[in-house]
Design an enzyme around this catalytic site. Structure first.
Site, PDB file in Angstrom:
ATOM      1  N   GLY A 224       0.800  -1.206   0.000  1.00 53.57           N
ATOM      2  CA  GLY A 224       0.000   0.000   0.000  1.00 53.57           C
ATOM      3  C   GLY A 224       0.837   1.262   0.000  1.00 53.57           C
ATOM      4  N   ASP A 225       2.156   1.102  -0.066  1.00 56.53           N
ATOM      5  CA  ASP A 225       3.060   2.251  -0.095  1.00 56.53           C
ATOM      6  C   ASP A 225       4.293   1.833  -0.897  1.00 56.53           C
ATOM      7  OD1 ASP A 225       4.404   4.741   0.624  1.00 56.53           O
ATOM      8  OD2 ASP A 225       3.043   4.849   2.332  1.00 56.53           O
ATOM      9  N   ASP A 226       5.399   2.539  -0.722  1.00 56.48           N
ATOM     10  CA  ASP A 226       6.595   2.222  -1.501  1.00 56.48           C
ATOM     11  C   ASP A 226       7.071   0.795  -1.223  1.00 56.48           C
ATOM     12  OD1 ASP A 226       6.733   4.939  -2.441  1.00 56.48           O
ATOM     13  OD2 ASP A 226       7.564   5.484  -0.477  1.00 56.48           O
TER      14      ASP A 226
ATOM     15  N   SER B 127       2.537  -1.647  -6.659  1.00 57.17           N
ATOM     16  CA  SER B 127       2.124  -0.610  -5.717  1.00 57.17           C
ATOM     17  C   SER B 127       1.445   0.516  -6.488  1.00 57.17           C
ATOM     18  CB  SER B 127       3.328  -0.067  -4.931  1.00 57.17           C
ATOM     19  OG  SER B 127       2.896   0.879  -3.973  1.00 57.17           O
TER      20      SER B 127
END
Length: 476
Positions: A251-253, A284
């Site tokens: 959900g992020d890098d 992502s």
């Protein structure tokens, strides 16, 4: 206690017939497993030796901590290994020791307890000055350690399940006074290995080595693509780090390189440097395959990334910084990216406005220079590049060579957007913006015009000279 060391194949079960004095034969079962590691151990124990129950309901925090504490006695006698067999092992936070291996059976799952009382409160990191989620401290990570040496977390793709939805709901509801726990955090430590495990649904970041040196290899990380701040691997003020053969849905890098936040990171002054990232696969949709920053106030330098694959990801390699961050991002080398369905291939931003507090120095300008990309193929791209430096503090020394970008049918009208940047390109399609025509670097432009591409270092870093050896054990 068991300390049988031998050369065996990976995960087999042996049934051995033993003859007792009465002549009666009894079958005894042994499980044998093999893995590669920085160091093999002379002593082994199972978590069941300490009363743990793998039913997914019994809380085993005390058993895990007791096991680690007991095995620490062997740190000067060849080290020790804690074996976690098949089962679901519910536990809160526990701390590791030096010269220690945590091994997860392929059918073992560590389940993170959904009870705030199972996570001690720690002070904010000195290079951050506050927590990421709240101004106070932070909950200890599920697996934690500080001031350690020679620590291995591995398995036959056993699982650590953060049961993150419990934490995500509290975060979205503004109900947390402290920053969410990570799955694994090791501080002020060296000779660390995390390999061949699966991490799912972390409350926040998954793997956070900070002020450390580490190898992360063969790790699978999975979280819902809309889960908050579930970064995959975040080396933070680390020297000599190797990340390879990892698969991340986040959900992020997928990988975020950091080194402290604003005035706290500047004061602490510990950069991330000598970092190798290779054979990374990332999904992502709302973040980057590799991010540099935004917390980079201790500096980031000598980053080498190659063979990067991304699908349905916002950007390939993103540099994030802002006025007040200070320090530098320099000598970054990226070679060989295969990108599929991307919003941006290249993204740099100098206006990332999140600050630790209002006391940052508005005169602390970051230096972004020596950023090299080569050998890139991207398809179904909305915008080739969005490169935005800082007015009066341009990003310089950008080099892009041998990049073929196929635009999406409904791509952005502006294929490139550039401001306050300087650089040079060669063999890039579609044609880049004029600020990348080499006007600020005549020598590099001449080399590019003569057929030379962007740089990629040929020397071998210290972390790449670390070899893993084969270790084999039997557990009854």
């Amino acid at each position: 206690m068991k300390n049988i060391l031998s050369c065996m194949v990976t995960i087999i079960t042996l049934s051995i017939l033993t003859t007792h004095a009465q002549g009666r034969k009894v079958s005894q079962s042994y499980e044998t497993f093999e893995y590669t590691a920085i160091t093999c151990r002379s002593h082994s124990a199972s978590i069941t030796d300490f009363g743990a129950v793998g039913d997914g309901k019994t809380l085993n925090t005390k058993a895990f901590q007791s096991a680690v504490d007991h095995l620490s006695q062997y740190s000067s006698d060849g080290g020790a290994q804690l074996f976690v067999p098949a089962g679901k092992w519910l536990t809160g936070s526990f701390s590791l020791t030096s010269h220690f291996t945590l091994f997860l059976h392929k059918d073992a799952t560590l389940l993170a307890a959904q009870d705030l009382e199972e996570y001690p409160i720690l002070k904010a990191l000195p290079s951050y000055g506050r927590g990421r989620d709240a101004a106070g401290g932070r909950f200890a990570s599920l697996v934690f350690g500080t001031n350690l040496s020679d620590v291995i977390i591995t398995g036959n793709n056993g699982t650590i399940d953060g049961q993150g939805s419990f934490w995500w709901q509290k975060f979205h509801g503004g109900k947390l006074k402290y920053t969410r726990p990570y799955l694994i955090e090791l501080m002020f430590s060296d000779t660390i290995q995390i390999s061949n495990i699966t991490l799912i649904d972390s409350p926040s970041w998954n793997i956070h080595p900070v002020y450390s040196s580490i190898i992360v290899k063969g790790v699978t990380i999975i979280a819902p693509v809309k889960s908050p701040n579930t970064d995959g691997i975040n080396p933070d003020s680390c020297t000599n780090t190797r990340i390879e053969d990892c698969y991340i849905i986040s959900g992020d890098d997928c990988v975020a390189v950091k080194s402290g936040w604003d005035e706290y990171g500047i004061s602490f002054g510990m950069p991330t440097k000598h970092l190798v990232i290779r054979r990374l696969t990332c999904v992502s949709p709302y973040s980057a395959a590799i991010a540099l920053g935004s917390e980079m106030s201790g500096g980031i330098e000598d980053v080498r990334a190659e063979d990067i694959t991304a699908y349905n990801t916002e950007s390939g390699v993103r540099i994030k910084t802002a006025v007040g961050r200070g320090a530098f991002v320099r000598d970054v080398y990226v070679r060989g990216m295969s990108l599929h369905t991307m919003k941006w291939v290249f993204w740099m931003t100098g206006n990332y406005k999140a600050h630790a507090d209002s006391h940052y120095d508005p005169h602390a300008l970051p230096e972004i220079t020596g950023i090299n990309y080569r050998d890139i193929v991207a398809e179904n791209v909305s915008m080739a590049g969005r490169l935005e430096g800082i007015s009066g503090d341009p990003f310089t020394g950008i080099c892009i060579s041998n990049a073929t970008i196929s635009m999406a049918v409904k791509h952005k009208k502006a294929i490139w957007m550039c401001s306050d940047v300087e650089g040079v390109t060669s063999g890039v399609d579609p044609k880049p913006c004029g600020l990348l025509d080499g006007g600020g670097d005549s020598e590099k432009k001449k080399r590019m015009d003569n057929g030379g591409g962007c740089e990629f270092p040929g020397d071998v870093l210290e972390i790449d000279s670390v070899e893993l050896k084969s270790c084999s054990y039997q557990m009854s």
